[in-house]
Each structure stands twice: as structure tokens, then as C-alpha cells.
Scaffold this active site. Structure first.
Site, PDB file in Angstrom:
ATOM      1  CB  SER A  33      31.049  22.529  40.760  1.00  0.00           C
ATOM      2  OG  SER A  33      30.364  23.260  40.570  1.00  0.00           O
ATOM      3  CD  GLU A 113      32.300  25.143  29.299  1.00  0.00           C
ATOM      4  OE1 GLU A 113      32.275  23.996  30.423  1.00  0.00           O
ATOM      5  OE2 GLU A 113      32.257  26.402  29.358  1.00  0.00           O
TER       6      GLU A 113
HETATM    7  C1  5RP Z   1      33.661  26.084  32.944  1.00  0.00           C
HETATM    8  C2  5RP Z   1      31.369  26.466  32.685  1.00  0.00           C
HETATM    9  C3  5RP Z   1      31.175  25.796  33.622  1.00  0.00           C
HETATM   10  O1  5RP Z   1      29.649  25.584  32.868  1.00  0.00           O
HETATM   11  C4  5RP Z   1      29.963  26.941  34.443  1.00  0.00           C
HETATM   12  O2  5RP Z   1      31.380  27.380  34.808  1.00  0.00           O
HETATM   13  C5  5RP Z   1      29.328  26.236  35.566  1.00  0.00           C
HETATM   14  O3  5RP Z   1      30.427  25.685  36.577  1.00  0.00           O
HETATM   15  P1  5RP Z   1      29.512  24.836  37.890  1.00  0.00           P
HETATM   16  O4  5RP Z   1      28.917  23.987  37.362  1.00  0.00           O
HETATM   17  O5  5RP Z   1      30.504  24.623  38.643  1.00  0.00           O
HETATM   18  O6  5RP Z   1      29.209  26.103  38.616  1.00  0.00           O
HETATM   19  O7  5RP Z   1      31.300  27.017  31.775  1.00  0.00           O
HETATM   20  O8  5RP Z   1      33.628  26.402  31.648  1.00  0.00           O
END
Ligand code: 5RP
Length: 237
Positions: A33, A113
């Protein structure tokens, strides 16, 4: 000025693109997000013509769909134009410790990632104060991507190194979350403090583990968006 949570994510996502991305770059795009605001900023700058000749690599099906919607040119890490290396990646995080070790994978995209982050010349992490932690693994579990047939062997091995694993269950579908790579996720809390770089390596030594959500030693630049409208920059160097 007091920004709400979404506005802080937009602020820090835009800031990272403005700071790190230049025309002609190969750019990794994270998931979540917060990262979506960096994707939208990139899309806008390409549409306006302020940025040109960008090739992007998406770290999840979510980000891929957003790029397709915005007309951002997509490649994968194996395309000759990318050739296994990118200039910069911008991504979110679930937790950041004082040494700038990260926990990621809240959105289940940790494998792609990590591949993209470890192949990047520069890693920009976009966060807000809720992500800053004294230590990793206490408030936010460490996700571990596991081949489905190894669920219980890996669970027992993670317990043996002090973890408390739980299968991540899907919502609006019965059963486990299945990642973009066809695997399951174990979310592991660690009641006792641990050494993040060592734990990153130990988890990956367990047969059946594909990757884990500890990101250590990538020397990111961490941007922390604030309700005040400021963005703090943290670097390890
Ligand atoms: C997805 C991730 C995201 O970067 C992490 O969960 C942070 O997400 P958000 O910005 O929605 O808090 O690692 O796998």
C-alpha cells in the site's frame, strides 16, 4: 499540517521516486500500500514526459497490474534489456531496525522483492514511523516462503531455532495463501531477540525453504514519511 496514513504513504512514495529515479534507468517496483504510490508517481512522470526511457520490473502480480494500468513499460529480470541487474528498486517494509535490517513480505511478495532488491544498485525503502522497530520479529512476524510439501518439516526446523511459525491463511478463499510462485507462507514470530543477518542465513539453510523476509546487508536508504509532511532519510553509512 497533519496528514492521514494514506497521505503519508503517497508523500513518501512520491519523494523516493523524485530522489532516486532518473530517465534511462531500470527500476524495480515493490509491492504494497506504500509502494503503489511510488508506482503511481512513476506512471505520472512518464505520462508527463518528465521521465523517459524507463524499464520497470514488478515484484508481484499486484504491481504488474498497476503498471499495466498506467502504461509503465515492464520487463522481467531475465529480459536481455535488464540482464539480471537494475539501477534502483523502491519498495515498502514491515519493520526496520536501527541497523536498517528489514522485515518484508507482509504482502506475500518477499521472494520476488528479495531477488530484485539484491540485484539492485540502490534500494530505497519507503516507510512511516509505525515501521520503525527496536528489533525485528517481535511485533511483525518474519514470513518464510516454503514449498507446500515441506510445510511440517520446515515448521519443526523453525521451532528448533526459536521460531513460532503459523501458516498464513487466505481470506475469501479456503486454505493457505498461495504466493505468486505457487508456494505457501509461514509467518514466524521470535519471542527471543535474534541476530538478523545470521537468522536470514539460518532460515534459508532449511530444506524446503525458498526464501525468507529478512533483508539484511542491502544498505538501503530508508525514507520515513511523517504526519507533519516531512520525510526523514536514514542511511547506514
Ligand atoms: C510486501 C511487502 C511490503 O512492502 C510490506 O508488507 C509493506 O507493505 P505496506 O506498505 O502495505 O505496509 O513486503 O510483500
Amino acid at each position: 499540517m497533519s496528514l492521514d496514513t494514506t497521505a503519508v504513504k503517497e508523500l513518501v512514495g512520491q519523494h523516493a521516486v523524485d530522489e532516486l529515479v532518473r530517465s534511462g534507468m531500470k527500476v524495480g517496483l515493490g509491492t504494497g500500500s506504500t509502494a503503489v504510490w511510488a508506482v503511481r508517481r512513476l506512471g505520472r512522470l512518464l505520462q508527463e514526459g518528465s521521465l523517459r526511457d524507463i524499464l520497470a520490473v514488478a515484484t508481484s502480480s499486484q504491481t504488474e497490474m498497476e503498471c499495466q494500468k498506467l502504461g509503465i513499460p515492464l520487463r522481467n529480470m531475465n529480459d536481455p534489456e535488464i540482464d539480471g541487474r537494475i539501477d534502483v528498486v523502491i519498495d515498502g517494509a514491515d519493520e526496520v531496525d536501527p541497523q536498517l535490517n528489514l522485515t518484508k513480505g507482509g504482502g506475500g511478495a518477499l521472494l520476488r522483492e528479495k531477488v530484485v532488491a539484491y540485484a539492485a544498485g540502490r534500494v530505497g525503502i519507503i516507510t512511516d514511523p509505525s515501521k520503525i522497530a527496536d528489533r525485528l520479529g517481535l511485533n511483525f512476524p518474519v514470513p518464510v516462503e516454503v514449498v507446500p510439501m515441506a510445510r511440517l518439516p520446515v515448521t519443526r526446523s523453525l521451532e528448533a531455532i526459536g521460531g513460532k511459525p503459523e501458516v498464513r491463511m487466505a481470506q475469501r478463499k479456503m486454505g493457505a495463501v498461495i504466493t505468486d510462485n505457487g508456494n505457501i507462507l509461514l509467518d514466524v514470530t521470535f519471542p527471543e531477540p535474534f541476530d538478523p543477518p545470521l537468522m536470514e542465513r539460518r532460515i534459508n539453510e532449511i530444506p524446503g525453504v525458498v526464501e525468507n523476509g529478512l533483508f539484511c546487508g542491502i544498505e538501503p536508504v530508508v525514507y520515513v514519511g511523517k504526519e507533519s509532511g516531512e520525510v526523514e532519510t536514514r542511511t547506514a553509512r
